[in-house]
Design a protein around this motif. Structure first.
Motif: not given
Length: 364
Positions: A217-241
């Motif tokens: 799917v990532l190779k599909d040129p049709k999504i290139a103008p819209y794609f920014r990022s795809l992420s998988v994470t187990d951590q918060p997006r902001q550094r925890p305290t």
């Protein structure tokens, strides 16, 4: 009463004296006369106000249509994936932020579809963004669309951080996504040249590409103008305290398409659901699992040390505040005494200071 009349007299503008000669356009109706040439300033101000109001309504309509069109195009897809695809429908927060909340699916606790669109309804902000983007080439205001899948703990077989990012987004994502600081950025020959991989270890990427169909799917040129990022994470997006049980997320960031192209990224959005289901099949080498675990244990240890240090500083500050309060109370008490009693206290403090300084000199 007289003073009130005087105030009115001061703030009342002087009467308008029409010149004897007037050769401009004039409209008469009985005893009423309207001469437009005398109201040029008012006409300009009224025109500016009408333009601002029209800009506001047109701008908010543009943003609403983008969000509504997306919701309509993907309504059927969400219905097939969630038992509650639109819990409250399309929720508006102001004139540029919209939300859709979906829940009721295996492996997925919830899906937040978040629209953060440009403030087309605000003329001044729109002008500022347009001008500043010409001055600062790194500044690129866009219509952001985020699909944030909150996963159940069992949906992710191992704790790791991984992402595929458009190269134009690398600087922005490094500045705004603390969790991706766990990763290293590299190119991958399996991906289009405009995309980079951010992964903690190479076999995380290998296993994801092997066990999911997201690569095609990532190779599909049709999504290139819209794609920014795809992420998988187990951590918060902001550094925890503080140390807490982290949530696991799959996050897709897109540039929100125009209403006429809302269906262009549909293949990618549809592919996210089998992608999420396949994450439980991701397998890693034993040494990679150990390294991932050590990384998280080391960071948790750092957080605990920081928390203890912060608590220690708070206690010290509390003691200092308590001492300061006692000194203030004592000073207030002394200030109420007679001059003779104040002199005795000052003499006693002076002798005490001399004894302390002598004691320090002896110890040295």
């Amino acid at each position: 009463m007289a003073s009130f009349v005087n105030i009115l007299g001061r703030i009342t503008p002087p009467p308008f004296n029409a010149p004897a000669q007037y050769d401009g356009v004039e409209y008469r109706w009985k005893f009423l006369v309207f001469r437009p040439a005398y109201f040029q300033t008012e006409a300009i101000l009224l025109g500016a106000l009408l333009f601002y109001v029209a800009f506001f309504f047109v701008g908010q309509s543009i943003n609403a249509k983008k969000a509504e069109k997306w919701a309509n195009v993907y309504r059927d897809l969400l219905k097939t994936q969630f038992s509650s695809p639109h819990v409250k429908g399309l929720v508006r927060d102001g004139h540029s932020d919209f939300f859709i909340f979906s829940t009721g699916r295996r492996s997925v606790a919830s899906l937040h579809t978040i629209f953060k669109l440009r403030p087309y309804h605000d003329f001044l902000q729109t002008i500022y963004q347009t001008v500043w983007s010409m001055v600062d080439l790194q500044y690129s205001p866009r219509n952001d669309l985020q699909l944030d899948f909150t996963l159940f703990p069992s949906a992710l077989s191992h704790d790791f951080v991984w992402a595929v990012v458009d190269k134009d987004e690398l600087k922005d994502i490094r500045d705004n996504r603390w969790d991706l600081t766990f990763t290293k950025t590299s190119d991958n020959t399996l991906l289009p040249p405009n995309l980079s991989v951010m992964s903690e270890f190479a076999d995380v990427t290998e296993s994801i590409f092997k066990n999911t169909a997201i690569l095609d799917v990532l190779k599909d040129p049709k999504i290139a103008p819209y794609f920014r990022s795809l992420s998988v994470t187990d951590q918060p997006r902001q550094r925890p305290t503080s140390v807490s049980t982290p949530e696991k997320h799959v996050i897709l960031n897109l540039i929100c398409p125009s209403p006429s192209h809302a269906s262009d990224p549909s293949a990618l959005v549809a592919a996210l659901f089998p992608f999420v289901d396949a994450l439980s099949k991701v397998s890693l080498r034993p040494e990679t699992k150990i390294k991932l675990k050590k990384t998280r244990e080391a960071f948790e240890k750092t957080l605990k040390v920081e928390a203890e240090q912060e608590k220690k500083e708070e206690l010290e500050q509390a003691r200092e505040d308590q001492k300061a309060a006692k000194r203030k109370a004592e000073d207030e008490r002394i200030s109420k005494l007679s001059s003779a009693e104040q002199q005795k206290i000052l003499e006693r403090e002076r002798k005490r200071s001399i004894r302390k300084s002598q004691g320090k000199a002896v110890r040295k």
